[in-house]
Design a protein around this motif. Structure first.
Motif, short mmCIF file in Angstrom:
data_model
loop_
_atom_site.label_atom_id
_atom_site.label_comp_id
_atom_site.label_asym_id
_atom_site.label_seq_id
_atom_site.Cartn_x
_atom_site.Cartn_y
_atom_site.Cartn_z
N ALA A 101 0.99 -1.03 -0.09
CA ALA A 101 -0.03 0.05 -0.02
C ALA A 101 1.10 1.12 -0.05
N ILE A 102 0.43 2.14 -0.82
CA ILE A 102 1.22 3.48 -1.03
C ILE A 102 0.44 4.59 -0.85
N LEU A 103 0.69 5.32 0.40
CA LEU A 103 -0.14 6.40 0.90
C LEU A 103 0.86 7.64 0.61
N ASN A 104 0.34 8.68 -0.04
CA ASN A 104 0.98 9.86 -0.50
C ASN A 104 0.65 11.28 0.30
N CYS A 105 1.46 12.32 0.51
CA CYS A 105 1.30 13.15 1.29
C CYS A 105 2.12 14.28 0.72
N SER A 106 1.52 15.68 0.71
CA SER A 106 2.51 16.76 0.44
C SER A 106 2.33 17.78 1.60
N TYR A 107 3.33 18.66 1.43
CA TYR A 107 3.01 19.68 2.59
C TYR A 107 3.52 21.13 1.96
N GLU A 108 3.11 22.12 2.71
CA GLU A 108 3.38 23.73 2.13
C GLU A 108 4.40 24.29 2.75
N ASN A 109 4.80 24.21 4.06
CA ASN A 109 5.64 25.01 4.75
C ASN A 109 7.11 24.49 4.63
N SER A 110 8.13 24.90 3.88
CA SER A 110 9.56 24.56 3.67
C SER A 110 10.17 24.37 4.69
N ALA A 111 9.52 25.11 6.19
CA ALA A 111 10.39 24.94 7.31
C ALA A 111 10.07 23.60 8.10
N PHE A 112 9.16 23.03 7.75
CA PHE A 112 8.87 21.74 8.06
C PHE A 112 9.97 20.81 8.15
N ASP A 113 10.40 20.16 9.30
CA ASP A 113 11.72 19.42 9.41
C ASP A 113 11.41 18.00 10.09
N TYR A 114 10.22 17.72 10.47
CA TYR A 114 9.64 16.66 11.12
C TYR A 114 8.54 15.96 10.70
N PHE A 115 8.16 14.64 10.25
CA PHE A 115 7.12 14.28 9.59
C PHE A 115 6.96 13.02 10.06
N PRO A 116 5.92 12.90 11.16
CA PRO A 116 5.36 11.50 11.65
C PRO A 116 4.12 11.17 10.82
N TRP A 117 3.90 9.82 10.83
CA TRP A 117 2.80 9.17 10.31
C TRP A 117 1.92 8.47 11.58
N TYR A 118 0.81 8.91 11.53
CA TYR A 118 -0.17 8.31 12.81
C TYR A 118 -1.16 7.19 12.22
N GLN A 119 -1.19 6.20 12.85
CA GLN A 119 -2.19 5.14 12.56
C GLN A 119 -3.36 5.22 13.52
N SER A 152 10.54 22.08 14.05
CA SER A 152 11.32 22.33 15.11
C SER A 152 10.69 21.77 16.20
N ASN A 153 9.97 20.87 16.19
CA ASN A 153 9.13 19.97 17.19
C ASN A 153 8.08 20.87 17.99
N ASN A 154 7.79 21.95 17.29
CA ASN A 154 6.51 22.77 17.62
C ASN A 154 5.30 22.13 17.31
N ARG A 155 4.16 22.90 17.11
CA ARG A 155 2.94 22.42 16.75
C ARG A 155 2.77 21.63 15.58
N ILE A 156 2.35 20.25 15.83
CA ILE A 156 2.05 19.33 14.69
C ILE A 156 0.78 19.45 13.54
N PHE A 157 0.96 19.55 12.59
CA PHE A 157 -0.13 19.92 11.70
C PHE A 157 -0.40 18.26 10.91
N PHE A 158 -1.75 18.12 11.12
CA PHE A 158 -2.14 16.92 10.57
C PHE A 158 -2.79 17.09 9.01
N GLY A 159 -2.65 16.06 8.25
CA GLY A 159 -3.58 15.84 6.91
C GLY A 159 -4.84 15.26 7.25
N ASP A 160 -5.54 15.18 6.51
CA ASP A 160 -7.09 14.49 6.85
C ASP A 160 -7.19 13.16 6.82
N GLY A 161 -6.03 12.33 6.38
CA GLY A 161 -6.17 10.98 6.45
C GLY A 161 -6.46 10.07 5.41
N THR A 162 -6.02 9.26 5.38
CA THR A 162 -6.43 8.11 4.33
C THR A 162 -6.72 6.68 4.87
#
Lengths: 111, 113
Positions: free
Chosen positions: A19-37, A95-105
């Motif tokens: 299974a391949i789940l795709n994601c994109s983001y807007e802010n070039s300053a984002f440096d940490y990308f977690p995936w949640y289940q 920088s480990n501040n607020r986490i922004f979530f996508g709407d999920g797959t």
């Protein structure tokens, strides 16, 4: 403006497929990308995460591929199992501040 | 080690009623978050605390929502006069410091009729 976008609301695969789940983001300053289940009736749980200094992170059957230039990433679930059926959220933070979530797959793995 | 606990698990209200949600974070976690998760959407941050101090409440609708963490441990989120648009799951999460994983509770599912 949504900071993190997931390209598919839902995905169905057969048991054993990747299974391949795709994601994109807007802010070039984002440096940490977690995936949640997330399973129904439960809170999200961290599955795997990558920092922007890496282009790949592997943990068992789960692999993140990260493309900083294109500002996108994908989660690959190898040898999918029915127990992997859940909603997967791509997320990002700076920088480990607020986490922004996508709407999920919502992934369904058919036996 | 016990996880993040929340109560109640479910709440059903009429518009205009008040409701409070309670969260007990993992022991030793100094940072606590409240998220709103509408159906078929991802969690959206409402407010977060470090110890008893509010760090960011910019997304909290301050006219009807309030949140406190008086002793830097448990926290309460209150909706003063609920609206149908508040229907969502309210999630609490905690982490030990800024560089650690966030652990989520099971959430409170709120329905406003």
């Amino acid at each position: 403006q949504q900071q993190v976008r997931q390209s598919s609301q839902s995905l169905t695969v057969w048991e054993g497929e990747t299974a391949i789940l795709n994601c994109s983001y807007e802010n070039s300053a984002f440096d940490y990308f977690p995936w949640y289940q997330q399973f129904p009736g439960e809170g999200p749980a961290l599955l795997i995460a990558i920092r922007s200094v890496s282009d790949k992170k592997e943990d068992g059957r789960f692999t993140i591929f990260f493309n900083k230039r294109e500002k996108n990433l994908s989660l690959h679930i190898k040898d999918s199992q029915p127990g992997d059926s859940a909603t997967y959220f791509c997320a990002a933070s700076e920088s480990n501040n607020r986490i922004f979530f996508g709407d999920g797959t919502q992934l369904v793995v058919k036996p | 080690e016990a996880g993040v606990t929340q109560s109640p698990r479910y709440a059903v209200l009429q518009e205009g009623q008040a409701v409070s949600f309670w969260c007990d974070p993992i022991s030793g976690h100094d940072t606590l978050y409240w998220y709103q998760q509408p159906r078929d959407q991802g969690p959206q941050l409402l407010v977060y605390f470090r110890d008893e101090a509010v760090i960011d409440n910019s997304q909290l609708p301050s006219d009807r929502f309030s949140a406190v963490r008086p002793k830097g441990t448990n926290s309460t989120l209150k909706i003063q006069s609920a609206k149908q648009g508040d229907t969502a799951t309210y999630l609490c999460a905690s982490r030990v410091n800024n560089y650690a994983e966030q652990f989520f509770g099971p959430g409170t599912r709120l329905t406003v009729l």
